[in-house]
Motif scaffolding. Structure first.
Motif, short mmCIF file in Angstrom:
data_model
loop_
_atom_site.label_atom_id
_atom_site.label_comp_id
_atom_site.label_asym_id
_atom_site.label_seq_id
_atom_site.Cartn_x
_atom_site.Cartn_y
_atom_site.Cartn_z
N TYR A 267 0.79 -1.22 0.03
CA TYR A 267 0.08 -0.02 -0.06
C TYR A 267 0.81 1.17 -0.16
CZ TYR A 267 -3.37 3.49 1.14
OH TYR A 267 -4.35 4.54 1.33
N ASP A 268 1.93 1.13 0.90
CA ASP A 268 2.61 2.77 1.05
C ASP A 268 3.09 3.01 -0.48
OD1 ASP A 268 1.64 3.13 3.52
OD2 ASP A 268 3.43 2.16 4.69
N ASP A 269 3.90 1.95 -1.15
CA ASP A 269 4.75 2.35 -2.11
C ASP A 269 3.66 2.32 -3.37
OD1 ASP A 269 6.93 2.18 -0.64
OD2 ASP A 269 7.14 -0.10 -0.88
N ALA A 270 2.47 1.82 -3.37
CA ALA A 270 1.76 1.98 -4.52
C ALA A 270 1.07 3.23 -5.15
CB ALA A 270 0.40 1.12 -4.28
N LYS B 203 -4.29 7.91 -5.14
CA LYS B 203 -3.25 7.51 -3.92
C LYS B 203 -2.00 7.45 -4.26
CE LYS B 203 -1.55 4.20 -2.03
NZ LYS B 203 -0.30 4.54 -1.45
N ARG B 204 -1.38 8.45 -3.90
CA ARG B 204 0.04 8.65 -4.35
C ARG B 204 0.88 7.70 -3.40
NH1 ARG B 204 1.52 14.54 -4.15
NH2 ARG B 204 3.49 13.94 -4.67
N PRO B 205 2.03 7.30 -3.81
CA PRO B 205 3.09 6.55 -3.04
C PRO B 205 3.48 7.30 -1.67
CG PRO B 205 3.79 6.20 -5.21
CD PRO B 205 2.75 7.47 -4.95
N GLY B 206 3.36 6.67 -0.54
CA GLY B 206 3.76 7.45 0.61
C GLY B 206 2.80 8.41 1.17
N GLY B 207 1.57 8.41 0.36
CA GLY B 207 0.28 9.03 1.04
C GLY B 207 0.68 10.60 1.21
N GLU B 208 1.35 10.99 0.05
CA GLU B 208 1.62 12.63 0.14
C GLU B 208 0.23 13.33 -0.36
OE1 GLU B 208 5.16 13.95 -1.59
OE2 GLU B 208 6.01 12.10 -1.28
N GLY B 209 -0.19 14.58 0.06
CA GLY B 209 -1.17 15.56 -0.61
C GLY B 209 -2.47 14.74 -0.15
N THR C 165 -0.13 13.59 -14.20
CA THR C 165 -0.01 13.15 -12.71
C THR C 165 0.55 12.08 -12.13
OG1 THR C 165 -2.04 14.71 -12.71
CG2 THR C 165 -1.90 13.49 -10.79
N MET C 166 0.44 10.98 -12.83
CA MET C 166 0.72 9.75 -12.37
C MET C 166 2.30 9.75 -12.69
SD MET C 166 -1.97 7.28 -14.57
CE MET C 166 -1.31 5.79 -14.10
N LEU C 167 2.64 10.22 -13.76
CA LEU C 167 4.18 10.38 -14.05
C LEU C 167 5.02 11.29 -12.77
CD1 LEU C 167 4.16 10.71 -17.87
CD2 LEU C 167 5.00 8.78 -16.39
N ASP C 168 4.11 12.62 -12.61
CA ASP C 168 4.86 13.30 -11.58
C ASP C 168 4.93 12.49 -10.26
OD1 ASP C 168 5.67 15.31 -10.49
OD2 ASP C 168 3.71 16.52 -10.29
N SER C 169 3.64 11.93 -9.89
CA SER C 169 3.72 10.93 -8.59
C SER C 169 4.93 10.03 -8.38
CB SER C 169 2.42 10.22 -8.49
OG SER C 169 1.40 11.17 -8.41
N LEU C 170 5.25 9.59 -9.46
CA LEU C 170 6.17 8.68 -9.59
C LEU C 170 7.78 9.28 -9.61
CD1 LEU C 170 4.64 5.89 -11.62
CD2 LEU C 170 4.84 5.88 -9.09
N GLY C 171 7.65 10.62 -9.90
CA GLY C 171 9.06 11.07 -10.33
C GLY C 171 9.66 11.15 -11.75
N ALA C 172 8.58 10.64 -12.34
CA ALA C 172 9.13 10.37 -13.87
C ALA C 172 8.73 11.53 -14.94
CB ALA C 172 8.53 9.13 -14.42
N ALA C 173 9.66 11.69 -15.88
CA ALA C 173 9.32 12.95 -16.65
C ALA C 173 8.14 12.34 -17.88
CB ALA C 173 10.43 13.51 -17.32
#
Length: 173
Positions: A51-54, A91-97, A113-121
């Motif tokens: 869950y936390d990483d998903a 639901k972002r990894p780490g539960g941010e925002g 938004t998904m890419l930004d959540s994962l830190g990907a360009a």
């Protein structure tokens, strides 16, 4: 109660308030079942320690209107409050925002938004912008494109007012 063939064919409700009410109640049961299934997915992620990483994203492709005499899925000025608002759950990894943001989002904003959540360009050619970045989305006009190419444009405050009015009428009937 079965949906009449004429409604299935046209996706337009006759001016039958009782039918509209029955379809709305059936819709609420479907939404409740979808919520239950999403809860089961999230419970499984927790149980497996993922869950936390998903990153979990759930989006609908369109809304639906139950106003008699209006199209159910195609948009028009009389039903935009039912068709335009669609759920988008992230639901972002780490539960941010954590929280709810009522600012308008576009379907082309989901992938960035998904890419930004994962830190990907985002690769070249991806349209839209991350909903996690500031940018005045709440001030953006809400534009919904109908199946015939017609566009209905409104504002977020007007849409929310109309939505509250639509829900109040449906609850009374």
């Amino acid at each position: 109660h079965e949906v009449p063939e004429a409604v299935r064919q046209s996706l337009r409700l006759p001016r039958d308030r009782a039918l509209s009410r029955r379809l709305w109640r059936a819709h609420l049961l479907q939404v409740g079942y979808a919520d239950k299934l999403l809860g089961q997915v999230l419970d499984r992620l927790r149980a497996t320690g993922l869950y936390d990483d998903a990153l979990v994203v759930v989006a609908a492709d369109h809304g639906v209107s139950f106003r008699p005499g209006q199209p159910m899925r195609d948009v028009g000025p009389g039903n935009v409050a039912g068709v335009a608002p669609v759920p988008l759950f992230v639901k972002r990894p780490g539960g941010e925002g954590r929280g709810t943001d009522r600012a308008p989002a576009r379907s082309i904003d989901v992938l960035p938004t998904m890419l930004d959540s994962l830190g990907a360009a985002a690769p070249p050619g991806v349209e839209g912008r991350s909903l996690l970045r500031p940018g005045g989305a709440a001030q953006r006009p809400v534009r919904v494109l109908g199946t015939g190419g017609d566009e209905v444009s409104t504002t977020l405050p007007a849409l929310l007012r109309a939505r509250r009015g639509t829900l109040a009428v449906q609850r009374r009937e």
